[in-house]
Enzyme design. Structure first.
Site, PDB file in Angstrom:
ATOM      1  N   GLU A 162      -6.662   3.046  -3.386  1.00  0.00           N
ATOM      2  CA  GLU A 162      -8.140   2.974  -3.140  1.00  0.00           C
ATOM      3  C   GLU A 162      -8.629   4.200  -3.548  1.00  0.00           C
ATOM      4  O   GLU A 162     -10.009   4.367  -3.608  1.00  0.00           O
ATOM      5  CB  GLU A 162      -8.366   3.019  -1.405  1.00  0.00           C
ATOM      6  CG  GLU A 162      -8.040   1.499  -0.881  1.00  0.00           C
ATOM      7  CD  GLU A 162      -6.460   1.351  -0.647  1.00  0.00           C
ATOM      8  OE1 GLU A 162      -5.531   1.839  -1.121  1.00  0.00           O
ATOM      9  OE2 GLU A 162      -6.493   0.316   0.230  1.00  0.00           O
TER      10      GLU A 162
ATOM     11  N   THR B 146      -4.211  -4.202  -3.625  1.00  0.00           N
ATOM     12  CA  THR B 146      -3.132  -3.127  -2.666  1.00  0.00           C
ATOM     13  C   THR B 146      -1.925  -4.084  -2.462  1.00  0.00           C
ATOM     14  O   THR B 146      -1.975  -5.347  -2.873  1.00  0.00           O
ATOM     15  CB  THR B 146      -3.788  -2.863  -1.238  1.00  0.00           C
ATOM     16  OG1 THR B 146      -3.900  -4.096  -0.815  1.00  0.00           O
ATOM     17  CG2 THR B 146      -5.010  -2.144  -1.526  1.00  0.00           C
TER      18      THR B 146
ATOM     19  N   LYS C  69       5.913   6.597  18.681  1.00  0.00           N
ATOM     20  CA  LYS C  69       5.575   7.210  19.828  1.00  0.00           C
ATOM     21  C   LYS C  69       6.387   7.204  20.864  1.00  0.00           C
ATOM     22  O   LYS C  69       6.644   5.965  21.499  1.00  0.00           O
ATOM     23  CB  LYS C  69       4.045   6.498  20.213  1.00  0.00           C
ATOM     24  CG  LYS C  69       3.186   7.397  21.089  1.00  0.00           C
ATOM     25  CD  LYS C  69       1.708   6.826  21.226  1.00  0.00           C
ATOM     26  CE  LYS C  69       0.974   7.957  21.979  1.00  0.00           C
ATOM     27  NZ  LYS C  69      -0.386   7.872  22.071  1.00  0.00           N
TER      28      LYS C  69
ATOM     29  N   TRP D 291       4.487  11.802  19.610  1.00  0.00           N
ATOM     30  CA  TRP D 291       4.445  11.330  18.004  1.00  0.00           C
ATOM     31  C   TRP D 291       5.643  12.046  17.453  1.00  0.00           C
ATOM     32  O   TRP D 291       6.065  13.074  17.549  1.00  0.00           O
ATOM     33  CB  TRP D 291       3.280  11.584  17.144  1.00  0.00           C
ATOM     34  CG  TRP D 291       2.005  10.926  17.726  1.00  0.00           C
ATOM     35  CD1 TRP D 291       0.917  11.540  18.379  1.00  0.00           C
ATOM     36  CD2 TRP D 291       1.722   9.558  17.685  1.00  0.00           C
ATOM     37  NE1 TRP D 291      -0.001  10.572  18.845  1.00  0.00           N
ATOM     38  CE2 TRP D 291       0.576   9.211  18.235  1.00  0.00           C
ATOM     39  CE3 TRP D 291       2.320   8.466  17.223  1.00  0.00           C
ATOM     40  CZ2 TRP D 291      -0.133   8.206  18.340  1.00  0.00           C
ATOM     41  CZ3 TRP D 291       1.718   7.173  17.311  1.00  0.00           C
ATOM     42  CH2 TRP D 291       0.499   7.030  18.035  1.00  0.00           C
TER      43      TRP D 291
HETATM   44  P1  AMP Z   1      -0.478   2.621  -2.964  1.00  0.00           P
HETATM   45  O1  AMP Z   1      -1.815   2.234  -2.624  1.00  0.00           O
HETATM   46  O2  AMP Z   1       0.384   1.399  -3.099  1.00  0.00           O
HETATM   47  O3  AMP Z   1      -0.533   3.518  -4.210  1.00  0.00           O
HETATM   48  O4  AMP Z   1      -0.017   3.179  -1.565  1.00  0.00           O
HETATM   49  C1  AMP Z   1      -0.719   4.323  -0.983  1.00  0.00           C
HETATM   50  C2  AMP Z   1      -0.130   4.937   0.174  1.00  0.00           C
HETATM   51  O5  AMP Z   1       1.294   5.297  -0.407  1.00  0.00           O
HETATM   52  C3  AMP Z   1      -0.413   6.107   0.785  1.00  0.00           C
HETATM   53  O6  AMP Z   1      -1.457   5.869   1.697  1.00  0.00           O
HETATM   54  C4  AMP Z   1       0.601   6.758   1.358  1.00  0.00           C
HETATM   55  O7  AMP Z   1       0.865   6.160   2.390  1.00  0.00           O
HETATM   56  C5  AMP Z   1       1.714   6.445   0.538  1.00  0.00           C
HETATM   57  N1  AMP Z   1       1.800   7.569  -0.481  1.00  0.00           N
HETATM   58  C6  AMP Z   1       1.517   7.672  -1.698  1.00  0.00           C
HETATM   59  N2  AMP Z   1       1.908   9.145  -2.117  1.00  0.00           N
HETATM   60  C7  AMP Z   1       2.792   9.335  -1.499  1.00  0.00           C
HETATM   61  C8  AMP Z   1       3.405  10.713  -1.177  1.00  0.00           C
HETATM   62  N3  AMP Z   1       3.502  11.592  -2.253  1.00  0.00           N
HETATM   63  N4  AMP Z   1       4.308  10.856  -0.031  1.00  0.00           N
HETATM   64  C9  AMP Z   1       4.205   9.976   1.077  1.00  0.00           C
HETATM   65  N5  AMP Z   1       3.545   8.982   1.000  1.00  0.00           N
HETATM   66  C10 AMP Z   1       2.819   8.753  -0.122  1.00  0.00           C
END
Ligand code: AMP
Length: 544
Positions: free
Chosen positions: A331, A187, A440, A445
């Site tokens: 994940e 991550t 918040k 929210w």
């Molecule tokens: P990553 O593990 O780097 O792919 O990041 C995953 C996170 O990116 C997700 O849990 C979201 O918070 C954010 N994310 C992924 N796709 C989107 C999307 N289309 N719109 C908003 N947030 C997104």
């Protein structure tokens, strides 16, 4: 009674074998870090992947051993996807845009004994060489000529093409347990250290099938695909597998993700469908608008990883390109939801259509999602109730690599994504925020994503971020940070006025801070943690 059908394990190597046999002439074009352009067919690459599998034997890489990469999107990285995983070893793709201490942490945590490095990233390796010296014993420079690295004694240095040339092609791709690990990807570490997600052959192969269905990527053999999502993070959204699976051509942009380079590639390589995060597309469109030009072949752009804005959808539309929106996370394999219409939304027009397009999409077969309240009770799918988003299915992480039960899925396999969302009656998920980014205010929210979308639709705004800033009365209030477009002129009052009528008045940020640029994470998302550190006390400090 068992069925009487043949039993074949779901092996990733079967993808490159199929591409070579069935789509041998489709090409992989690579924009190499030294500025050259390399072209090869799937037939040529599959042969080289077999040689690479032999190289794994020469380097004494055994089943389940980890092999690290510090590399961009190019054909050698592509070969490693198959040449390493295909033998049963695990490819640990390291995100080279992370801080050097995180890069070193990942290599050590993954225990990668062999490391493949692009020549342009040798300085990065040199900087962390002492920290990883106890882990890494062989370094392979991904080039055709030997390079002097000046690494600590004890690390053997090899040249990629020398190893390939010395290996033979007689390797036969083995079958083994399809649940074996294939790629270990971390991550991006916006909260603490990066965590390892270990994909399996089965999960990645099934997800590649799934994304190739018509309501997801729906790739075709005649497509020419440009992944601007990086192969060093979350398998570039499955593209190194899903593209050869259908025999489409792959255009690999290397480290050149700036607007002018992407425009040149898209036009000269006749790209039909490109994939990337919104930051990439904003830079691309800025270039296109200022330099002029048209898009002759590009028809679809997938934007994922962060929320898309109306601006993005509308500007691409002016060029005849459809923006498609996906949601996922490392994940989750990493693609989970895709925004394709259903019967109830297919005829929408104008604003109503835009509203639906801004949602993150609906899960496709193989993934399930739900939203729950703080007691874990499932919330209704009415587009209004919002709660923690959980996911489960054949492509989801069960637990992190060498992290014990920390962050693991619950006994029913529900994995907490860390996102807060609504789900509507058609099953479309809409992200309200990351849990930690929600604001918040007075016990209620506020969604920072919704406010950012409105701010970025103002013509003077190049990029906007909204964070929760501590407030003496309301506990937290939204604070808007804005980068103005070149030569644009707008004051705080004009920007705040722009929110009127679009959200409840109490959602409107109290103040605006103008900044020359906003910080981004290693995967191109707004780095809100850094912004909170810098501006979190803005209201209490009384600064304007
Ligand atoms: P990553 O593990 O780097 O792919 O990041 C995953 C996170 O990116 C997700 O849990 C979201 O918070 C954010 N994310 C992924 N796709 C989107 C999307 N289309 N719109 C908003 N947030 C997104």
């Amino acid at each position: 009674m068992l069925g009487l059908m043949q039993s074949h394990k779901l092996m990733l190597s079967s993808v490159i074998r199929h591409a070579a046999r069935q789509h041998g002439h489709s090409e992989v074009v690579s924009f190499m870090s030294d500025g050259s352009v390399h072209r090869a067919t799937y037939v040529e690459l599959e042969r080289r992947c077999r040689r690479l599998a032999r190289v794994m034997q020469t380097l004494k890489v055994g089943f389940g051993d980890r092999v690290g990469t510090l590399a961009w999107n190019d054909y050698r990285h592509f070969e490693l996807y198959y040449g390493v995983s295909g033998t049963g070893a695990i490819l640990n793709t390291v995100n080279v845009r992370l801080a050097p201490e995180d890069v070193a942490y990942i290599i050590n945590h993954a225990q990668s004994k062999v490391l493949f490095v692009d020549p342009s990233l040798v300085p990065l390796l040199r900087g962390i060489a002492n920290e990883v010296a106890a882990t890494v014993r062989d370094v392979v420079v991904m080039s055709d000529k030997p390079v002097e690295l000046g690494l600590p004694a004890g690390m053997r240095v090899h040249c990629y093409e020398d190893l390939i040339a010395a290996a033979d092609e007689s390797y036969v791709w083995p079958e083994f347990d399809e649940e074996s690990g294939s790629v270990l990807t971390y991550t991006s570490g916006t909260t603490g250290r990066p965590k390892g997600v270990l994909y399996s052959h089965r999960a990645s192969l099934l997800q590649s099938y799934a994304v190739n269905s018509a309501d997801v990527f729906g790739l075709r053999a005649v497509d020419r695909i440009l992944p601007c999502a990086s192969m060093y993070h979350a398998t570039a959204w499955t593209l190194p597998y899903s593209v050869p699976m259908v025999g489409a051509s792959l255009i690999l942009p290397g480290r050149f993700l700036d607007g002018p380079s992407l425009y040149r590639m898209i036009e000269s390589e006749r790209v039909t469908f490109a994939f990337g995060v919104p930051t990439i597309w904003t830079g691309f469109l800025d270039h296109l608008k200022s330099a002029g030009g048209k898009l002759s072949t590009l028809k679809r752009v997938l934007s994922g990883g962060s929320a898309i804005t109306r601006q993005l959808v509308e500007t691409f539309r002016e060029y005849g390109v459809r923006v498609e929106h996906a949601w996922g996370m490392t994940e989750c394999g990493p693609v989970t939801a895709y925004n394709a219409p259903v019967a109830a939304t297919k005829d929408l027009q104008g604003d109503a259509l835009l509203e639906v397009m801004l949602r993150q999409g609906r899960p496709f077969f193989g993934s399930d999602i739900k939203i729950v309240d703080e007691n874990g009770v499932e919330l209704p799918r009415d587009g209004k109730a919002f709660g923690a988003l959980l996911a489960r299915g054949a492509y989801m992480t069960r637990q992190y690599y060498r992290q014990g039960e920390e962050g693991a899925a619950d006994p029913d396999n529900w994995f907490a994504t860390g996102d807060v969302a609504t789900i509507d009656e058609n099953g479309f998920v809409q992200l309200v925020d990351r849990t930690k980014d929600l604001i918040k205010s007075g016990g209620e929210w506020i969604s920072s994503i919704a406010l950012e979308d409105i701010a970025s639709s103002h013509p003077a705004v190049a990029e906007a971020a909204v964070i929760a800033a501590a407030h003496s009365k309301w506990v937290e209030r939204p604070l808007l940070l804005v980068v103005l477009r070149d030569q644009a002129d707008a004051d705080s009052a004009a920007l705040l006025e722009h929110f009127k009528g679009k959200v409840a008045n109490w959602w409107i940020p109290d103040q605006v801070v103008f900044v020359p640029q906003l910080p981004h994470t290693a995967v191109g998302k707004l780095n809100k943690r850094e912004l909170r550190t810098q501006y979190g006390e803005h209201y209490n400090a009384g600064t304007e």
